[in-house]
Design a protein around this motif. Sequence first.
Motif, PDB file in Angstrom:
ATOM      1  N   PRO A  18      11.147 -11.349  -1.101  1.00 27.24           N
ATOM      2  CA  PRO A  18      11.154  -9.977  -0.575  1.00 27.24           C
ATOM      3  C   PRO A  18       9.740  -9.463  -0.351  1.00 27.24           C
ATOM      4  CG  PRO A  18      11.850 -10.022  -2.886  1.00 27.24           C
ATOM      5  CD  PRO A  18      11.714 -11.445  -2.448  1.00 27.24           C
ATOM      6  N   LEU A  19       9.507  -8.927   0.847  1.00 26.85           N
ATOM      7  CA  LEU A  19       8.179  -8.446   1.206  1.00 26.85           C
ATOM      8  C   LEU A  19       7.928  -7.013   0.767  1.00 26.85           C
ATOM      9  CD1 LEU A  19       7.836  -9.935   4.809  1.00 26.85           C
ATOM     10  CD2 LEU A  19       7.074 -10.889   2.640  1.00 26.85           C
ATOM     11  N   ILE A  20       8.898  -6.411   0.081  1.00 29.85           N
ATOM     12  CA  ILE A  20       8.689  -5.033  -0.363  1.00 29.85           C
ATOM     13  C   ILE A  20       7.551  -4.959  -1.373  1.00 29.85           C
ATOM     14  CG2 ILE A  20      10.424  -5.210  -2.199  1.00 29.85           C
ATOM     15  CD1 ILE A  20      11.116  -2.274  -1.612  1.00 29.85           C
ATOM     16  N   PHE A  21       7.325  -6.052  -2.133  1.00 32.49           N
ATOM     17  CA  PHE A  21       6.221  -6.048  -3.090  1.00 32.49           C
ATOM     18  C   PHE A  21       4.876  -5.981  -2.373  1.00 32.49           C
ATOM     19  CE2 PHE A  21       9.703  -8.456  -5.166  1.00 32.49           C
ATOM     20  CZ  PHE A  21       9.949  -7.575  -6.214  1.00 32.49           C
ATOM     21  N   LEU A  22       4.767  -6.671  -1.236  1.00 35.17           N
ATOM     22  CA  LEU A  22       3.550  -6.595  -0.440  1.00 35.17           C
ATOM     23  C   LEU A  22       3.368  -5.201   0.146  1.00 35.17           C
ATOM     24  CD1 LEU A  22       1.134  -8.055   0.827  1.00 35.17           C
ATOM     25  CD2 LEU A  22       2.617  -8.727   2.720  1.00 35.17           C
ATOM     26  N   ALA A  23       4.484  -4.585   0.579  1.00 30.05           N
ATOM     27  CA  ALA A  23       4.415  -3.229   1.131  1.00 30.05           C
ATOM     28  C   ALA A  23       3.989  -2.221   0.073  1.00 30.05           C
ATOM     29  CB  ALA A  23       5.771  -2.839   1.718  1.00 30.05           C
ATOM     30  N   LEU A  24       4.360  -2.451  -1.179  1.00 30.56           N
ATOM     31  CA  LEU A  24       3.965  -1.540  -2.254  1.00 30.56           C
ATOM     32  C   LEU A  24       2.504  -1.706  -2.642  1.00 30.56           C
ATOM     33  CD1 LEU A  24       7.082  -1.775  -4.611  1.00 30.56           C
ATOM     34  CD2 LEU A  24       6.486   0.099  -3.081  1.00 30.56           C
ATOM     35  N   LEU A  25       1.971  -2.916  -2.489  1.00 30.52           N
ATOM     36  CA  LEU A  25       0.580  -3.166  -2.866  1.00 30.52           C
ATOM     37  C   LEU A  25      -0.393  -2.825  -1.749  1.00 30.52           C
ATOM     38  CD1 LEU A  25       0.914  -6.601  -4.715  1.00 30.52           C
ATOM     39  CD2 LEU A  25       0.482  -4.374  -5.744  1.00 30.52           C
ATOM     40  N   LEU A  26       0.055  -2.865  -0.502  1.00 30.77           N
ATOM     41  CA  LEU A  26      -0.849  -2.687   0.634  1.00 30.77           C
ATOM     42  C   LEU A  26      -1.570  -1.344   0.634  1.00 30.77           C
ATOM     43  CD1 LEU A  26      -1.874  -4.114   3.143  1.00 30.77           C
ATOM     44  CD2 LEU A  26       0.000  -3.096   4.451  1.00 30.77           C
ATOM     45  N   PRO A  27      -0.904  -0.204   0.327  1.00 30.53           N
ATOM     46  CA  PRO A  27      -1.646   1.068   0.342  1.00 30.53           C
ATOM     47  C   PRO A  27      -2.828   1.101  -0.615  1.00 30.53           C
ATOM     48  CG  PRO A  27       0.713   1.470   0.307  1.00 30.53           C
ATOM     49  CD  PRO A  27       0.529  -0.003   0.091  1.00 30.53           C
ATOM     50  N   TRP A  28      -2.680   0.513  -1.798  1.00 33.56           N
ATOM     51  CA  TRP A  28      -3.787   0.537  -2.753  1.00 33.56           C
ATOM     52  C   TRP A  28      -4.957  -0.319  -2.263  1.00 33.56           C
ATOM     53  CZ3 TRP A  28      -3.166   4.447  -5.650  1.00 33.56           C
ATOM     54  CH2 TRP A  28      -1.916   4.810  -6.138  1.00 33.56           C
ATOM     55  N   ILE A  29      -4.653  -1.409  -1.554  1.00 32.26           N
ATOM     56  CA  ILE A  29      -5.723  -2.261  -1.041  1.00 32.26           C
ATOM     57  C   ILE A  29      -6.507  -1.558   0.068  1.00 32.26           C
ATOM     58  CG2 ILE A  29      -6.198  -4.456   0.130  1.00 32.26           C
ATOM     59  CD1 ILE A  29      -3.715  -5.591  -1.228  1.00 32.26           C
ATOM     60  N   MET A  30      -5.802  -0.810   0.920  1.00 33.09           N
ATOM     61  CA  MET A  30      -6.431  -0.158   2.068  1.00 33.09           C
ATOM     62  C   MET A  30      -7.090   1.165   1.706  1.00 33.09           C
ATOM     63  SD  MET A  30      -3.546  -0.855   4.981  1.00 33.09           S
ATOM     64  CE  MET A  30      -4.575  -0.127   6.237  1.00 33.09           C
ATOM     65  N   PHE A  31      -6.790   1.725   0.543  1.00 37.20           N
ATOM     66  CA  PHE A  31      -7.326   3.029   0.191  1.00 37.20           C
ATOM     67  C   PHE A  31      -8.812   2.916  -0.132  1.00 37.20           C
ATOM     68  CE2 PHE A  31      -5.806   7.218  -0.319  1.00 37.20           C
ATOM     69  CZ  PHE A  31      -6.658   7.860  -1.198  1.00 37.20           C
TER      70      PHE A  31
END
Length: 227
Positions: A18-31
């Motif tokens: 499931p790619l939802i884990f990547l979607a949850l982590l992506l905002p913190w990486i881009m912030f």
Amino acid sequence: MMTSFFDQFMSPTQFGIPLIFLALLLPWIMFPHPTKQWMNNRLTTLQTWLTLNFTKQLFSPLNMLGQKWTLALISLVVFLLTLNLLGLLPYTFTPTTQLSMNMALAIPLWLATVLLGMRNQPTLSLGHLLPEGTPTFLIPPLVLIETISLFIRPLALGVRLTANLTAGHLLIQLIATAAMALLSLMPSMAMLTIFILLLLTLLEIAVAMIQAYVFVLLLTLYLQENI
């Protein structure tokens, strides 16, 4: 090609993961993160200014016990805000359209406010279930109604966030489909539809920001009742 407009809300998977884990982590990486320099860049300065003003406005009515929640709730509003906004980009997934995720955020935080009130001021917390001056014959139904209202609060938090984002995404999808269908038949009408789509996209950006704010604002109101 999607067989249903609701397929966009299905949690995507790749190789069974499931790619939802990547979607949850992506905002913190881009912030953007603050630097150790004396003068930060404009984006970091704007981010700090908005966070400070938001924190001051939201937590000034709370006492010192409630202000201990500042870090957790500010992190939550930034997390929801980035998830909502990134979900508007093409070929992305919005985790906050999943009711299960929103309820997983709403129920523990609401329960923590209730337990905090029961521990620190049980009499006042239980007093919210019965308004002062209630006639005797109305006491049982009012207590039952207020208890149901109390337990509906986390459901309202999760459903409000899910419903607003889902409705906006569906409306954008419907208007975009209509614009593509009209492009070859009625170009002038298609241009008008695309203009409406742009306005709706701006509205959905505002909704994404407002819903993140409302989610945390209601939690602070629940917290204010119990401290």
